[in-house]
Structures are given as structure tokens and as C-alpha cells.
Design an enzyme around this catalytic site. Structure first.
Site, PDB file in Angstrom:
ATOM      1  N   ARG A 131      11.072   0.134   8.670  1.00 45.87           N
ATOM      2  CA  ARG A 131      11.490  -0.349   9.997  1.00 45.87           C
ATOM      3  C   ARG A 131      13.014  -0.248  10.080  1.00 45.87           C
ATOM      4  O   ARG A 131      13.713  -0.557   9.108  1.00 45.87           O
ATOM      5  CB  ARG A 131      11.068  -1.802  10.233  1.00 45.87           C
ATOM      6  CG  ARG A 131       9.591  -1.994  10.568  1.00 45.87           C
ATOM      7  CD  ARG A 131       9.198  -1.428  11.943  1.00 45.87           C
ATOM      8  NE  ARG A 131       7.784  -1.581  12.243  1.00 45.87           N
ATOM      9  CZ  ARG A 131       6.832  -0.671  11.983  1.00 45.87           C
ATOM     10  NH1 ARG A 131       7.130   0.491  11.422  1.00 45.87           N
ATOM     11  NH2 ARG A 131       5.573  -0.913  12.307  1.00 45.87           N
ATOM     12  N   ASP A 146      13.317   7.636   9.114  1.00 44.62           N
ATOM     13  CA  ASP A 146      12.242   7.902  10.076  1.00 44.62           C
ATOM     14  C   ASP A 146      12.223   6.809  11.136  1.00 44.62           C
ATOM     15  O   ASP A 146      11.443   6.893  12.091  1.00 44.62           O
ATOM     16  CB  ASP A 146      10.883   7.959   9.356  1.00 44.62           C
ATOM     17  CG  ASP A 146       9.751   8.346  10.295  1.00 44.62           C
ATOM     18  OD1 ASP A 146       9.887   9.398  10.966  1.00 44.62           O
ATOM     19  OD2 ASP A 146       8.753   7.607  10.384  1.00 44.62           O
ATOM     20  N   LYS A 171       0.822  -1.209   0.000  1.00 45.07           N
ATOM     21  CA  LYS A 171       0.000   0.000   0.000  1.00 45.07           C
ATOM     22  C   LYS A 171       0.864   1.271   0.000  1.00 45.07           C
ATOM     23  O   LYS A 171       0.627   2.190  -0.768  1.00 45.07           O
ATOM     24  CB  LYS A 171      -0.954  -0.025   1.200  1.00 45.07           C
ATOM     25  CG  LYS A 171      -2.045  -1.090   1.036  1.00 45.07           C
ATOM     26  CD  LYS A 171      -2.870  -1.274   2.265  1.00 45.07           C
ATOM     27  CE  LYS A 171      -2.169  -2.065   3.355  1.00 45.07           C
ATOM     28  NZ  LYS A 171      -1.886  -3.464   3.033  1.00 45.07           N
ATOM     29  N   HIS A 193      10.217   8.506  13.922  1.00 47.10           N
ATOM     30  CA  HIS A 193       9.062   7.637  13.617  1.00 47.10           C
ATOM     31  C   HIS A 193       7.763   8.458  13.589  1.00 47.10           C
ATOM     32  O   HIS A 193       6.806   8.146  14.304  1.00 47.10           O
ATOM     33  CB  HIS A 193       8.962   6.489  14.639  1.00 47.10           C
ATOM     34  CG  HIS A 193       8.306   5.269  14.054  1.00 47.10           C
ATOM     35  ND1 HIS A 193       8.774   3.996  14.248  1.00 47.10           N
ATOM     36  CD2 HIS A 193       7.211   5.123  13.256  1.00 47.10           C
ATOM     37  CE1 HIS A 193       7.995   3.136  13.625  1.00 47.10           C
ATOM     38  NE2 HIS A 193       7.043   3.794  13.005  1.00 47.10           N
ATOM     39  N   GLN A 194       7.763   9.470  12.742  1.00 50.92           N
ATOM     40  CA  GLN A 194       6.595  10.346  12.657  1.00 50.92           C
ATOM     41  C   GLN A 194       5.898  10.259  11.300  1.00 50.92           C
ATOM     42  O   GLN A 194       4.946  11.008  11.046  1.00 50.92           O
ATOM     43  CB  GLN A 194       7.000  11.795  12.934  1.00 50.92           C
ATOM     44  CG  GLN A 194       7.840  12.431  11.823  1.00 50.92           C
ATOM     45  CD  GLN A 194       8.034  13.921  12.013  1.00 50.92           C
ATOM     46  OE1 GLN A 194       8.840  14.344  12.824  1.00 50.92           O
ATOM     47  NE2 GLN A 194       7.298  14.738  11.267  1.00 50.92           N
ATOM     48  N   GLU A 214      15.607   2.224  17.990  1.00 52.39           N
ATOM     49  CA  GLU A 214      14.744   3.375  18.308  1.00 52.39           C
ATOM     50  C   GLU A 214      13.917   3.181  19.571  1.00 52.39           C
ATOM     51  O   GLU A 214      13.488   4.160  20.187  1.00 52.39           O
ATOM     52  CB  GLU A 214      13.815   3.693  17.130  1.00 52.39           C
ATOM     53  CG  GLU A 214      12.727   2.649  16.892  1.00 52.39           C
ATOM     54  CD  GLU A 214      11.738   3.069  15.803  1.00 52.39           C
ATOM     55  OE1 GLU A 214      12.164   3.427  14.712  1.00 52.39           O
ATOM     56  OE2 GLU A 214      10.515   3.025  16.084  1.00 52.39           O
ATOM     57  N   PHE A 223       3.843   8.241  10.091  1.00 49.86           N
ATOM     58  CA  PHE A 223       2.405   7.908  10.175  1.00 49.86           C
ATOM     59  C   PHE A 223       1.579   9.069  10.734  1.00 49.86           C
ATOM     60  O   PHE A 223       0.357   9.032  10.682  1.00 49.86           O
ATOM     61  CB  PHE A 223       2.209   6.703  11.124  1.00 49.86           C
ATOM     62  CG  PHE A 223       2.368   7.070  12.576  1.00 49.86           C
ATOM     63  CD1 PHE A 223       3.617   7.227  13.139  1.00 49.86           C
ATOM     64  CD2 PHE A 223       1.256   7.306  13.376  1.00 49.86           C
ATOM     65  CE1 PHE A 223       3.765   7.602  14.473  1.00 49.86           C
ATOM     66  CE2 PHE A 223       1.392   7.676  14.716  1.00 49.86           C
ATOM     67  CZ  PHE A 223       2.658   7.828  15.258  1.00 49.86           C
TER      68      PHE A 223
HETATM   69  P1  NAD Z   1       1.989  -3.845   2.864  1.00 49.22           P
HETATM   70  O1  NAD Z   1       1.851  -5.138   3.564  1.00 49.22           O
HETATM   71  O2  NAD Z   1       0.827  -3.263   2.119  1.00 49.22           O
HETATM   72  O3  NAD Z   1       3.205  -3.946   1.801  1.00 49.22           O
HETATM   73  C1  NAD Z   1       4.424  -4.559   2.076  1.00 49.22           C
HETATM   74  C2  NAD Z   1       4.972  -5.063   0.758  1.00 49.22           C
HETATM   75  O4  NAD Z   1       6.291  -5.547   1.002  1.00 49.22           O
HETATM   76  C3  NAD Z   1       4.146  -6.229   0.170  1.00 49.22           C
HETATM   77  O5  NAD Z   1       3.820  -5.948  -1.179  1.00 49.22           O
HETATM   78  C4  NAD Z   1       5.099  -7.400   0.273  1.00 49.22           C
HETATM   79  O6  NAD Z   1       4.954  -8.346  -0.792  1.00 49.22           O
HETATM   80  C5  NAD Z   1       6.445  -6.709   0.217  1.00 49.22           C
HETATM   81  N1  NAD Z   1       7.552  -7.538   0.663  1.00 49.22           N
HETATM   82  C6  NAD Z   1       7.541  -8.577   1.531  1.00 49.22           C
HETATM   83  N2  NAD Z   1       8.760  -9.130   1.621  1.00 49.22           N
HETATM   84  C7  NAD Z   1       9.550  -8.414   0.796  1.00 49.22           C
HETATM   85  C8  NAD Z   1      10.928  -8.504   0.436  1.00 49.22           C
HETATM   86  N3  NAD Z   1      11.709  -9.465   0.918  1.00 49.22           N
HETATM   87  N4  NAD Z   1      11.421  -7.598  -0.430  1.00 49.22           N
HETATM   88  C9  NAD Z   1      10.619  -6.645  -0.979  1.00 49.22           C
HETATM   89  N5  NAD Z   1       9.317  -6.518  -0.686  1.00 49.22           N
HETATM   90  C10 NAD Z   1       8.803  -7.388   0.188  1.00 49.22           C
HETATM   91  O7  NAD Z   1       2.536  -2.827   3.939  1.00 49.22           O
HETATM   92  P2  NAD Z   1       2.478  -1.226   3.892  1.00 49.22           P
HETATM   93  O8  NAD Z   1       1.224  -0.760   4.518  1.00 49.22           O
HETATM   94  O9  NAD Z   1       2.833  -0.758   2.529  1.00 49.22           O
HETATM   95  O10 NAD Z   1       3.666  -0.876   4.922  1.00 49.22           O
HETATM   96  C11 NAD Z   1       5.014  -1.162   4.623  1.00 49.22           C
HETATM   97  C12 NAD Z   1       5.845  -1.005   5.885  1.00 49.22           C
HETATM   98  O11 NAD Z   1       5.848   0.375   6.259  1.00 49.22           O
HETATM   99  C13 NAD Z   1       5.267  -1.722   7.130  1.00 49.22           C
HETATM  100  O12 NAD Z   1       5.689  -3.047   7.188  1.00 49.22           O
HETATM  101  C14 NAD Z   1       5.816  -0.911   8.270  1.00 49.22           C
HETATM  102  O13 NAD Z   1       7.018  -1.508   8.682  1.00 49.22           O
HETATM  103  C15 NAD Z   1       6.142   0.446   7.637  1.00 49.22           C
HETATM  104  N6  NAD Z   1       5.358   1.536   8.224  1.00 49.22           N
HETATM  105  C16 NAD Z   1       6.028   2.585   8.772  1.00 49.22           C
HETATM  106  C17 NAD Z   1       5.321   3.650   9.332  1.00 49.22           C
HETATM  107  C18 NAD Z   1       6.015   4.852   9.929  1.00 49.22           C
HETATM  108  O14 NAD Z   1       5.369   5.658  10.615  1.00 49.22           O
HETATM  109  N7  NAD Z   1       7.292   5.059   9.691  1.00 49.22           N
HETATM  110  C19 NAD Z   1       3.922   3.616   9.335  1.00 49.22           C
HETATM  111  C20 NAD Z   1       3.268   2.526   8.738  1.00 49.22           C
HETATM  112  C21 NAD Z   1       3.990   1.492   8.189  1.00 49.22           C
END
Ligand code: NAD
Length: 332
Positions: A234, A258, A154, A295-296, A263, A298
Site C-alpha cells: 500500500r 506498484d 500469504k 497497482h497491477q 494513487e 494483483f
Molecule cells: P496477510 O494478511 O496474509 O499478511 C500480512 C502480514 O503482515 C501478516 O503476517 C501480519 O502479521 C503482518 N503485519 C501486520 N502488521 C505488521 C507490521 N507492523 N510489521 C510487519 N508485518 C506486519 O496479507 P497478504 O495477503 O499477504 O497481503 C499483504 C498486503 O499486500 C495487503 O495488506 C495489501 O495491502 C497488499 N496487496 C497488494 C496488492 C496489489 O495489487 N498491489 C494485491 C493484494 C494485496
């Protein structure tokens, strides 16, 4: 349902309380992080509500089970901090918020890129000092550059759309290609090709065993000299020591973070009166071409509304025994 909300900040309390008017759960707001030691605070609650740096290890989960907890409601997308096996063994269900605002994180990643490239952080300080010189502030046109997106779920898909809007060539890597991203004209390539061809690399995959330190000395050596690296996903996707070596040698030209491997002991708190104990983090702060936010990504009003709604809905669906109405995390 009685829910103990750990790691509560004023904004969590405000959003959860506002939306709970429709759900009527009994929410106990607790400031401490959930750890093995603080699990006892869940006494008398059937559910706990947790965030990214709560420690849901096997020992913590054992402690929660002893207090009668039956549900862990994560108010975030990632669940890498939850021992799912231990939860399963303890008969505790884990639910999460798989999507709240992909725009929040994708736009923050783009903000880091633009800030790093155009040295906005340095310009801000210079102008405040009545220093209007431009030396050292030169950037590059993002238009026409190649951006590598690792993980096209997403957030990665939303980010790829933004990058396309800037007129970039977008290379992507994901074991499960997303047709929506292909339709944008992004090109799925091998991870090696992505490292080698990208001017900017942005990480949007989850933290798993396979992605732990996906950016390491070996992958950095394959990247273009002077590459810009962005991590809003992450911390442990990146081997921080290898990145510091890359910054020192010029292999990495810009770094926007971020999230950070260690952290949990730093972010979300005000430690401005304390001496920083983490020497690796301290070294990162010395580079002029590094920007770190705590980590902001979101943290938008829309995202917090969605997090509160989905979290409370998950809890209600669990209480009503409605599996379709909640986002359960399954083992494997
Ligand atoms: P999501 O599940 O929609 O998408 C993750 C994608 O990564 C999937 O398409 C999956 O197939 C792919 N993936 C899995 N293993 C992989 C690999 N080895 N190599 C490449 N791609 C791979 O998740 P999302 O909602 O897009 O979120 C992604 C990440 O963002 C989350 O896992 C979370 O760690 C991070 N996140 C960070 C914040 C923040 O505030 N900094 C907020 C929300 C999410």
C-alpha cells in the site's frame, strides 16, 4: 441479491458476469468510484461491491445506509479504505477476499526487482532506437544478496520462497512469525536489523496506523547505501518525500512501486491527455532508477477468477445468513 458494483472496469464486468452464472445475483456495473457523492447510485441495492480506491469514509457509509445498503463486499484483500467503525455503527457488514493469488503479487515484486537491477526498462528503449551499447546497464547477481521481507503473511511468505529460490539470504520482520517461512530458512529479525542488513527490502504488510510511513527518513538512514526498495503493498507505507530525498542522495539506489500514497487520483484511469498535477509523483517519474506500475500486481487471470468467485460467494453467504461461508472483516 441486488449489488451495485463501483469502479467497474471491463475486466471486472467480464469476470464477475462469467462466474455470476452460478450465483444469480443482480449486478449493476457502475464506472464511477464510490465516494460520498456517488453513494446515491447505490439506491435500490442491498449490497455494494468495491475496490481499493473507493472511498468508504463515514460520510459515504452514512449515504449507503440511507440507500438501504446492508453489505459492503470488497473485491480485494486490503480494507484500509473502509471506516469499519462507521460501518459497524450503521449495521453494514464488510466482507473481503483475504486471499486470491499470492503468486500474482509476489511475482510482480520479483519482476520489479529483476527489471530495476538489470535495467530492462532502459534496455528496451535503447534497442528500439538501435542503441546496443551496454554502458549504464550493469546489474548485480541477485543470488547471494540479502532480501528483507516486511510482513510474512500469504504474499510475504510466497515472496520469501521466491527469494530463497534465487539463493538469497532472507531476513523477515512480522509481529506474528509464520512457521512456514521459518521452515524455508528465513531469519526473523528486528525491523532495525532488517533495514541495516538488507540489500533489497520488499514490503508485504498491510497499511495500519502502526505501518503508516514505516519507510521514512529515519528508517532510510538505517538502510544500506544504495538499497533497493520495493513496495507492492500500500502506498502510504512509504513516505514518498523522504524516498525522493533518499534517491537524490543515493541512499536509495533503486525504487520499485506498484502503489503510491496519492494513487486514488491517478491509478486505473487513462490520463495520457491530461497535465499531471501531482508534483511529487512527477518528480518520481524523473529518476532512471525508479519503476512505477499502476497497482497491477494483483492483475492476473487466475487472481481475477478467484476474486470474482470469493466475492460472489461472500454475497451469497451473507444473503443466506451463513457466517461460516463468508470472510467478514471484524472491528479491532
Ligand atoms: P496477510 O494478511 O496474509 O499478511 C500480512 C502480514 O503482515 C501478516 O503476517 C501480519 O502479521 C503482518 N503485519 C501486520 N502488521 C505488521 C507490521 N507492523 N510489521 C510487519 N508485518 C506486519 O496479507 P497478504 O495477503 O499477504 O497481503 C499483504 C498486503 O499486500 C495487503 O495488506 C495489501 O495491502 C497488499 N496487496 C497488494 C496488492 C496489489 O495489487 N498491489 C494485491 C493484494 C494485496
Amino acid at each position: 441479491m441486488k449489488v451495485a458494483v463501483f469502479s467497474t472496469k471491463p475486466y471486472d464486468e467480464q469476470h464477475l458476469t462469467q462466474f455470476n452464472a452460478q450465483y444469480h445475483h443482480e449486478l449493476t456495473f457502475l464506472e464511477p468510484r464510490l465516494t460520498e457523492k456517488t453513494a446515491v447510485l447505490a439506491a435500490g441495492h442491498e449490497a455494494v461491491c468495491c475496490f481499493v480506491n473507493d472511498v468508504l469514509s463515514a460520510d459515504t457509509i452514512k449515504g449507503l445506509a440511507a440507500q438501504g445498503v446492508r453489505l459492503i463486499a470488497m473485491r480485494c484483500a486490503g480494507f484500509n479504505n473502509v471506516d469499519l467503525r462507521a460501518a459497524n455503527d450503521a449495521g453494514i457488514e464488510v466482507v473481503r477476499v483475504p486471499e486470491y493469488s499470492p503468486y500474482a503479487v509476489a511475482e510482480h515484486a520479483m519482476a520489479l526487482i529483476l527489471d530495476l537491477n538489470r535495467n530492462i526498462h532502459r534496455a528496451f528503449n535503447r534497442v528500439r532506437e538501435h542503441d546496443y551499447s551496454l554502458d549504464g546497464l550493469m546489474g548485480f547477481d541477485v543470488h547471494g544478496k540479502t532480501i528483507g521481507v516486511v510482513g510474512t503473511g500469504k504474499i510475504g511468505a510466497t515472496f520469501a520462497r521466491l527469494a530463497k529460490g534465487f539463493g538469497c539470504r532472507v531476513l523477515t520482520y512480522d509481529p506474528y512469525p509464520n512457521p512456514e517461512v521459518e521452515a524455508l530458512g528465513a531469519e526473523y529479525v528486528s525491523l532495525d536489523t532488517l533495514w541495516e542488513a538488507s540489500d533489497i527490502v520488499s514490503l508485504h504488510c498491510p497499511l495500519t496506523e502502526a505501518t503508516h510511513h514505516i519507510v521514512n527518513a529515519e528508517s532510510i538512514a538505517k538502510m544500506k547505501r544504495g538499497v533497493m526498495l520495493i513496495n507492492t503493498s500500500r502506498g502510504a507505507l512509504v513516505d514518498t518525500r523522504a524516498v525522493i530525498d533518499g534517491l537524490k542522495s543515493g541512499e536509495i539506489g533503486y525504487l520499485g512501486l506498484d502503489v503510491y500514497e496519492e494513487e486514488a487520483d491517478l491509478f486505473f484511469e487513462d490520463y495520457s491527455n491530461r497535465v499531471l498535477q501531482d508534483d511529487v509523483f512527477a518528480r518520481l517519474l524523473t529518476f532512471p532508477n525508479v519503476i512505477i506500475t499502476g497497482h497491477q500486481a494483483f492483475f492476473t487471470n487466475e487472481a481475477l477468477d478467484a476474486i470474482a468467485t470469493v466475492t460472489l460467494n461472500n454475497i451469497t453467504a451473507f444473503e443466506q445468513g451463513n457466517p461460516e461461508g463468508r470472510f467478514t472483516v471484524t472491528l479491532g
